[in-house]
Enzyme design. Structure first.
Site, PDB file in Angstrom:
ATOM      1  N   ALA A 155       0.818  -1.209   0.000  1.00 23.62           N
ATOM      2  CA  ALA A 155       0.000   0.000   0.000  1.00 23.62           C
ATOM      3  C   ALA A 155       0.858   1.268   0.000  1.00 23.62           C
ATOM      4  O   ALA A 155       1.888   1.343   0.665  1.00 23.62           O
ATOM      5  CB  ALA A 155      -0.927   0.013   1.207  1.00 23.62           C
ATOM      6  N   ASN A 210       2.536  -1.561   4.478  1.00 22.73           N
ATOM      7  CA  ASN A 210       2.920  -0.212   4.069  1.00 22.73           C
ATOM      8  C   ASN A 210       4.187  -0.243   3.225  1.00 22.73           C
ATOM      9  O   ASN A 210       5.257  -0.643   3.694  1.00 22.73           O
ATOM     10  CB  ASN A 210       3.129   0.654   5.311  1.00 22.73           C
ATOM     11  CG  ASN A 210       3.640   2.042   4.992  1.00 22.73           C
ATOM     12  OD1 ASN A 210       3.558   2.494   3.846  1.00 22.73           O
ATOM     13  ND2 ASN A 210       4.163   2.726   5.993  1.00 22.73           N
ATOM     14  N   CYS A 211       4.084   0.225   1.976  1.00 21.95           N
ATOM     15  CA  CYS A 211       5.231   0.238   1.075  1.00 21.95           C
ATOM     16  C   CYS A 211       6.398   1.040   1.634  1.00 21.95           C
ATOM     17  O   CYS A 211       7.559   0.664   1.472  1.00 21.95           O
ATOM     18  CB  CYS A 211       4.799   0.808  -0.281  1.00 21.95           C
ATOM     19  SG  CYS A 211       6.150   1.179  -1.417  1.00 21.95           S
ATOM     20  N   PHE A 212       6.112   2.157   2.312  1.00 18.95           N
ATOM     21  CA  PHE A 212       7.175   3.058   2.752  1.00 18.95           C
ATOM     22  C   PHE A 212       7.766   2.678   4.108  1.00 18.95           C
ATOM     23  O   PHE A 212       8.524   3.451   4.690  1.00 18.95           O
ATOM     24  CB  PHE A 212       6.673   4.501   2.768  1.00 18.95           C
ATOM     25  CG  PHE A 212       6.795   5.180   1.432  1.00 18.95           C
ATOM     26  CD1 PHE A 212       7.885   5.975   1.136  1.00 18.95           C
ATOM     27  CD2 PHE A 212       5.832   4.996   0.461  1.00 18.95           C
ATOM     28  CE1 PHE A 212       8.024   6.574  -0.103  1.00 18.95           C
ATOM     29  CE2 PHE A 212       5.946   5.598  -0.785  1.00 18.95           C
ATOM     30  CZ  PHE A 212       7.047   6.388  -1.068  1.00 18.95           C
ATOM     31  N   LYS A 227      13.306   6.992   2.860  1.00 20.29           N
ATOM     32  CA  LYS A 227      12.832   6.553   1.554  1.00 20.29           C
ATOM     33  C   LYS A 227      12.079   7.696   0.890  1.00 20.29           C
ATOM     34  O   LYS A 227      11.079   8.173   1.395  1.00 20.29           O
ATOM     35  CB  LYS A 227      11.924   5.336   1.726  1.00 20.29           C
ATOM     36  CG  LYS A 227      11.369   4.763   0.432  1.00 20.29           C
ATOM     37  CD  LYS A 227      10.634   3.470   0.752  1.00 20.29           C
ATOM     38  CE  LYS A 227       9.945   2.888  -0.459  1.00 20.29           C
ATOM     39  NZ  LYS A 227       9.296   1.585  -0.148  1.00 20.29           N
TER      40      LYS A 227
END
Length: 321
Positions: A155, A210-212, A227
């Site tokens: 996400a 969570n992608c980040f 990031k």
């Protein structure tokens, strides 16, 4: 608790090109931007072999630092020209369906577009099955939009940032090499603005929503370990779609509410200047191509409208656990 679906829901989405489709609004970016020029790039210093504090912590030998410096690359292609689609702001369904359609129709011509979202949207990866239940609650109460990307990964919160979509018909078949070539123009552009970036080195984790939250080899990280660009890919008949979210000024309260952690600090970059600089760096990566700005055709708008009519809502998915 997480939502778990029995199958991937193909949530894509809506219109583009300066007109609304299916009642959804598209907000074109300010006119005349193409006449603006980026200010002189700040010259970056070549690596001297010295270790930074970050390198020492990550045990990177001197002289083997990951790519911080600006490099000129020539991305392979069989085309003689490339397409630049003008930026516009719209809802998540519109943006995701358009990227899928562009991937499906691209045969030889590379395509790049930048875009923004009409409010906070949370995009789920193509194969992401689980996500916290409170995300759906936030979507049902209209605090966020919820959409599925045609690309993989986890996400991503789209709010206060800049998104890009690159369609590359003749990309290298090795995933890591494709990421590195498709991200070098981003490294070059950020370097010109005085913010060196390098690739992350953490392994991806399937159960991390969570992608980040992690910095993998597909991501770009600044010198403080933050990031700044998260990327995801989708391959179709040998053609590559690479999505990227450029983190600029994430909303602190919403980030905390969604992910239960503090948001990364904002990047001290002016968004329009960043977009112009990145576009120039991108063109330099394909110096043999003639780049043309081309809005959506009437046929593309019609196909987009037809696809949007069949988009299901992620918020209608019933929890199974």
């Amino acid at each position: 608790m997480c939502h778990k679906t029995g199958k991937s829901r193909g949530n894509d989405g809506e219109a583009a090109g300066g007109q609304g489709l299916m009642g959804r609004q598209i907000q074109p970016e300010q006119q005349g931007r193409e006449n603006q020029t980026a200010t002189d790039s700040q010259k970056t210093r070549e690596s001297t072999g010295k270790q930074t504090e970050s390198d020492q912590k990550r045990k990177i030998p001197p002289g083997q630092h990951r790519n911080h410096s600006r490099r000129n690359t020539s991305m392979p292609t069989t085309s003689t020209w490339g397409r630049l689609i003008p930026s516009f702001t719209s809802d998540g369904h519109t943006q995701m369906v358009l990227d899928r359609l562009l991937l499906e129709q691209a045969i030889q011509t590379p395509v790049l577009r930048f875009y923004r979202w009409d409010g906070p949207w949370l995009s789920l990866g193509r194969h992401q099955r689980d996500w916290p239940e409170h995300w759906t609650d936030l979507a049902q109460s209209d605090q966020i939009g919820l959409v599925r990307r045609p690309s993989g990964g986890q996400a991503v919160l789209h709010a206060g940032g800049l998104t890009y979509a690159l369609i590359w018909p003749s990309a290298p078949r090795r995933r890591r090499e494709a990421y590195r070539q498709a991200c070098q123009w981003l490294i070059n552009g950020f370097s010109a603005l005085g913010m060196p970036l390098h690739f992350g080195d953490e392994p991806s984790v399937l159960n991390e929503a969570n992608c980040f939250s992690r910095c993998t080899a597909a991501d770009l990280v600044d010198n403080q370990g933050i990031k700044r660009v998260g990327s995801a890919q989708r391959w179709l008949h040998g053609r590559l779609l690479q999505h990227g979210e450029i983190l600029l000024n994430p909303p602190q309260a919403l980030w905390q509410k969604l992910f239960g952690s503090a948001a990364p600090p904002p990047a001290k970059l002016e968004p329009l200047k960043l977009e112009i600089t990145l576009l120039e760096a991108f063109k330099e990566s394909w110096p043999s191509l003639s780049w043309r700005e081309q809005s959506l055709t009437q046929g593309e708008r019609q196909a987009l409208g037809a696809s949007l009519a069949d988009v299901p809502e992620l918020t209608s998915i019933v929890p199974t656990i």
